[in-house]
Motif scaffolding. Structure first.
Motif, short mmCIF file in Angstrom:
data_model
loop_
_atom_site.label_atom_id
_atom_site.label_comp_id
_atom_site.label_asym_id
_atom_site.label_seq_id
_atom_site.Cartn_x
_atom_site.Cartn_y
_atom_site.Cartn_z
N TYR A 186 4.78 0.67 -11.51
CA TYR A 186 4.22 0.20 -10.25
C TYR A 186 4.01 1.34 -9.25
O TYR A 186 3.10 1.28 -8.42
CB TYR A 186 5.14 -0.85 -9.61
CG TYR A 186 5.27 -2.12 -10.42
CD1 TYR A 186 4.14 -2.82 -10.85
CD2 TYR A 186 6.52 -2.63 -10.77
CE1 TYR A 186 4.24 -3.98 -11.59
CE2 TYR A 186 6.64 -3.79 -11.51
CZ TYR A 186 5.50 -4.47 -11.92
OH TYR A 186 5.60 -5.62 -12.66
N SER A 199 3.70 1.64 4.55
CA SER A 199 2.80 0.97 3.60
C SER A 199 1.87 1.94 2.88
O SER A 199 1.33 1.59 1.83
CB SER A 199 1.97 -0.08 4.34
OG SER A 199 1.17 0.52 5.35
N SER A 202 3.00 2.24 -0.67
CA SER A 202 3.24 0.99 -1.39
C SER A 202 2.99 1.14 -2.88
O SER A 202 2.10 1.89 -3.30
CB SER A 202 2.34 -0.13 -0.84
OG SER A 202 2.72 -0.50 0.45
N SER A 208 -1.42 -8.16 -6.79
CA SER A 208 -0.83 -7.58 -5.58
C SER A 208 -1.42 -8.27 -4.35
O SER A 208 -2.63 -8.41 -4.24
CB SER A 208 -1.10 -6.08 -5.50
OG SER A 208 -0.43 -5.38 -6.52
N ASN A 212 0.70 -5.08 -0.76
CA ASN A 212 2.12 -4.94 -1.11
C ASN A 212 2.93 -4.43 0.07
O ASN A 212 3.74 -3.49 -0.03
CB ASN A 212 2.28 -4.02 -2.32
CG ASN A 212 1.93 -4.73 -3.61
OD1 ASN A 212 1.99 -5.95 -3.70
ND2 ASN A 212 1.54 -3.98 -4.62
N ARG A 287 6.45 -1.22 3.14
CA ARG A 287 6.22 -1.43 1.72
C ARG A 287 7.26 -2.36 1.11
O ARG A 287 8.40 -2.45 1.57
CB ARG A 287 6.25 -0.09 0.98
CG ARG A 287 7.64 0.55 0.94
CD ARG A 287 7.60 1.96 0.39
NE ARG A 287 7.16 2.03 -0.99
CZ ARG A 287 7.95 1.87 -2.04
NH1 ARG A 287 9.25 1.63 -1.87
NH2 ARG A 287 7.48 1.97 -3.26
N PRO A 291 5.94 -5.78 -6.83
CA PRO A 291 4.68 -6.50 -6.56
C PRO A 291 4.58 -7.90 -7.15
O PRO A 291 4.21 -8.83 -6.44
CB PRO A 291 3.62 -5.55 -7.12
CG PRO A 291 4.23 -4.20 -6.97
CD PRO A 291 5.69 -4.39 -7.28
N ALA A 295 4.26 -11.25 -4.87
CA ALA A 295 3.07 -12.09 -4.95
C ALA A 295 3.43 -13.53 -5.28
O ALA A 295 2.90 -14.48 -4.69
CB ALA A 295 2.10 -11.53 -5.98
#
Length: 506
Positions: A186, A199, A202, A208, A212, A287, A291, A295
């Motif tokens: 990731y 971020s 991220s 995503s 993210n 961040r 992910p 989500a």
């Protein structure tokens, strides 16, 4: 900004701002001409032109004076400026030196993506189920994505709304995130070099949401001494809130927000104090670390908001063969994605787009495959890649190496590419928008310079297009590495160099 507003603004940019540079281009700058010239030594392209030579000598003196007034030359300086149509070199110094390009890497990422997929390409996400009966999904709800970079909370809410409109009232199983389009890892290459929670660092994933990243909203409690109220956007149960802040009697606020990785995911630690009469505090985006779990949690919260019962878990796995699509979502076209990525220099979007280069519908993408695809594109553009190092797609931290001359070769190639308008429109416009909105605001450069910025502690980069006083369309690249002070302090020096190039008037 809502997606509908973004569409309107983007369309205005495509129809209006793309015209000055692209439409006025010399008829000689056809694709075959540019491709034949790219990669050739300047001597082979330039012919005797006394007026041009005098102006080039004048420009060299101006740039020398600009650099002499700064200590930026204590580090590495690379400058290259070329007439796009003729290949004539207006100015070049240190142009062959491979340098850290910072976010100028996005010029390569976006060009390679447009070349491979085309501006109309869309990314898809599907919600799937094996059996739906009488308003109930029997078993799990599967979410399968292929790397959309612009998937927002409002999209996930829309999915939940569509399910409800189809009569779905309950999900008996789990939410299973199928992110197998990306093969593991990731965290993009190089992102491990620093442990920052912003971020811009991220992680990425084939599924995503919201870049993210999360935002904390902190509001004072009704009484002093009580903990303030903390909310997250997008709302989810995956990120744990650790509220260590207090409310006091007053009007001021001093709140700190930090995201911290945990074994399960991420916790958001809130510290400081906020007055009972203070306005709400909204943090910068922070961040997250997992992910697919994030989500899935955002989706679970959205299902609850529309009244769909769900008490299962969020898991990762592969959608089974034979599962039916219950909701299908397509992203904005790639042209919108690269515009947002380049104008505002979004690292997350760049890494998502780079990663999609390395796979297809049958093959999961790997970082190695993605970088090989980007390198192959540069070779196609006539660029000698023996000194190019592509480490990641955004340019964050160390690892990437590209010379100013190689960037100019890329820009010349893309100026006559079939997707040149989309590529050029994606760049920030001096004095108008993006990362150049407040730079080069003079009459000669405002709305005349299109460029990609790049900034790290030790790097300041600016590459793009401009039209000179004499009407030449010029591709330029100005890279500074390892100056004695923070690199952003040298942006005015870069701007003055670009302004001098724009004043070229033989």
């Amino acid at each position: 900004m809502t997606k509908s507003l973004f569409r309107v603004l983007t369309l205005a940019l495509v129809l209006g701002l793309a015209t000055p540079l692209a439409a006025q281009e010399s008829p000689t700058a056809k694709a075959e001409t540019a491709e034949a010239q790219v990669g050739q030594p300047p001597q082979a392209q330039q012919q005797a032109d006394p007026a041009f030579d005098r102006e080039a000598t004048k420009l060299a003196g101006q740039i020398k004076a600009i650099l002499a007034g700064s200590d930026v030359t204590a580090g590495k300086v690379g400058i290259h400026a070329v007439d796009v149509a003729t290949g004539q070199v207006l100015h070049s110094q240190g142009a062959d030196e491979p340098m850290n390009p910072a976010s100028n890497m996005k010029l390569i990422t976006s060009a390679a993506a447009l070349d491979k997929f085309g501006p109309q390409y869309t990314f898809g996400t599907k919600l799937m189920a094996k059996e739906v009966d009488d308003g109930t999904i029997k078993g799990s709800l599967y979410v399968k994505g292929n790397g959309e970079a612009f998937l927002l909370h409002e999209d996930v809410l829309d999915w939940a709304g569509q399910l409800r409109q189809k009569g779905i009232e309950k999900i008996e199983g789990d939410i299973v995130i199928d992110d197998t389009a990306f093969n593991a890892a990731y965290l993009p290459p190089g992102f491990e070099q620093k442990n920052e929670d912003a971020s811009y660092r991220s992680p990425i994933g084939a599924v995503s949401v919201n870049f993210n990243a999360v935002t904390a909203i902190v509001e004072p409690a009704g009484k002093a001494g009580e903990k303030p109220e903390v909310r997250m956007y997008p709302p989810n149960e995956h990120v744990e809130i650790v509220n260590q802040a207090t409310t006091y009697e007053g009007r001021r606020r001093r709140i700190g927000v930090k995201s911290v990785p945990t074994e399960e995911g991420t916790k958001l630690v809130i510290t400081g104090k906020i007055g009972t009469q203070a306005s709400p505090y909204r943090s910068r985006r922070k961040r997250i670390d997992n992910p697919p779990a994030f989500a899935g949690s955002v989706l679970a919260n959205s299902l609850e908001m529309v009244g769909i019962a769900f008490d299962g878990e969020v898991k990762t796995g592969q959608a089974p063969d034979g599962a039916d699509v219950v909701v299908s979502h397509n992203s904005q076209p790639l042209s919108y994605v690269v515009l947002a990525m380049n104008k505002w220099s979004n690292n997350f979007m760049a890494e998502q787009v780079m990663r999609t280069l390395g796979g297809d519908d049958q093959t999961a993408s790997t970082w190695d495959a993605a970088r090989q695809e980007a390198t192959a594109f540069l070779k196609k553009a006539g660029i000698d890649t023996s000194t190019v190092t592509i480490h990641n797609g955004s340019g964050l931290y160390d690892g990437n190496l590209v010379s100013p001359k190689q960037f100019v070769q890329l820009l010349r190639y893309m100026s006559s590419h079939k997707w040149a308008p989309e590529y050029m429109t994606s760049l920030a416009v001096a004095g108008v928008d993006g990362t150049l909105e407040r730079r080069m605001t003079g009459e000669q450069t405002t709305a005349n310079v299109r460029g990609k910025t790049g900034t790290l502690n030790e790097v300041s980069a600016l590459s793009g297009y401009l039209r000179t006083e004499s009407g030449r369309l010029v591709a330029f690249s100005v890279l500074f590495n390892d100056p004695p002070k923070r690199a952003w302090r040298y942006r005015p020096v870069q701007d003055r160099i670009v302004e001098a190039i724009a004043g070229f008037d033989e």
